[in-house]
Design a protein around this motif. Structure first.
Motif, short mmCIF file in Angstrom:
data_model
loop_
_atom_site.label_atom_id
_atom_site.label_comp_id
_atom_site.label_asym_id
_atom_site.label_seq_id
_atom_site.Cartn_x
_atom_site.Cartn_y
_atom_site.Cartn_z
N LEU A 45 0.84 -1.21 0.00
CA LEU A 45 0.00 0.00 0.00
C LEU A 45 0.87 1.25 0.00
O LEU A 45 0.52 2.25 -0.65
N ARG A 46 1.97 1.21 0.71
CA ARG A 46 2.87 2.37 0.74
C ARG A 46 3.49 2.62 -0.63
O ARG A 46 3.60 3.76 -1.07
N GLN A 47 3.87 1.54 -1.32
CA GLN A 47 4.43 1.70 -2.67
C GLN A 47 3.38 2.28 -3.62
O GLN A 47 3.69 3.13 -4.45
N THR A 48 2.15 1.82 -3.50
CA THR A 48 1.06 2.35 -4.32
C THR A 48 0.87 3.83 -4.05
O THR A 48 0.71 4.64 -4.97
N MET A 49 0.91 4.20 -2.78
CA MET A 49 0.74 5.60 -2.39
C MET A 49 1.89 6.45 -2.93
O MET A 49 1.67 7.54 -3.46
N ASP A 50 3.12 5.94 -2.82
CA ASP A 50 4.28 6.68 -3.33
C ASP A 50 4.22 6.84 -4.85
O ASP A 50 4.57 7.90 -5.38
#
Length: 118
Positions: free
Chosen positions: A27-32
């Motif tokens: 999810l963090r990679q998607t957000m970034d």
């Protein structure tokens, strides 16, 4: 100041198991990635529609990350909370927490069984 839970790394793996760390990392990679798209859409060659779509995708990615943190009972980083508030203001009332909650499916009788509203 509250640190980003993903920076805790091994502590998260131990406390929540590897699935939580994998999910939050994804999810963090998607957000970034969504944040990078917003930055790219701010260029002069992009249209207003491109920028609004990128901002909407970024908002959805941040909300998903925030919800996952909440599910795992981890703190919401102040920067994430502040960026969510700012982006909701930029995008308008349709992206407010109450408007987003109204679009979520609700099961019947949940409040009665959980003791809510008594």
């Amino acid at each position: 100041m509250t640190a980003d839970p993903m920076e805790a790394g091994s502590a998260l793996n131990g406390a929540m198991g590897p699935y939580a760390a994998t999910l939050l990392g994804s999810l963090r990679q998607t957000m970034d990635g969504a944040r990078a798209e917003v930055m790219a859409a701010r260029r002069a060659t992009a249209t207003r529609t491109d920028l609004d779509k990128a901002r909407n995708d970024y908002l959805l990615a941040m909300v998903a990350y925030q919800q996952a943190l909440t599910i795992y009972r981890l703190p919401i980083p102040p920067r994430l909370r502040d960026e969510l508030r700012l982006l909701r203001r930029v995008l308008g009332d349709a992206h407010s927490p109450t408007a987003l909650a109204a679009t979520q499916p609700r099961s019947r009788g949940w409040g009665r069984r959980a003791g809510v509203g008594r």
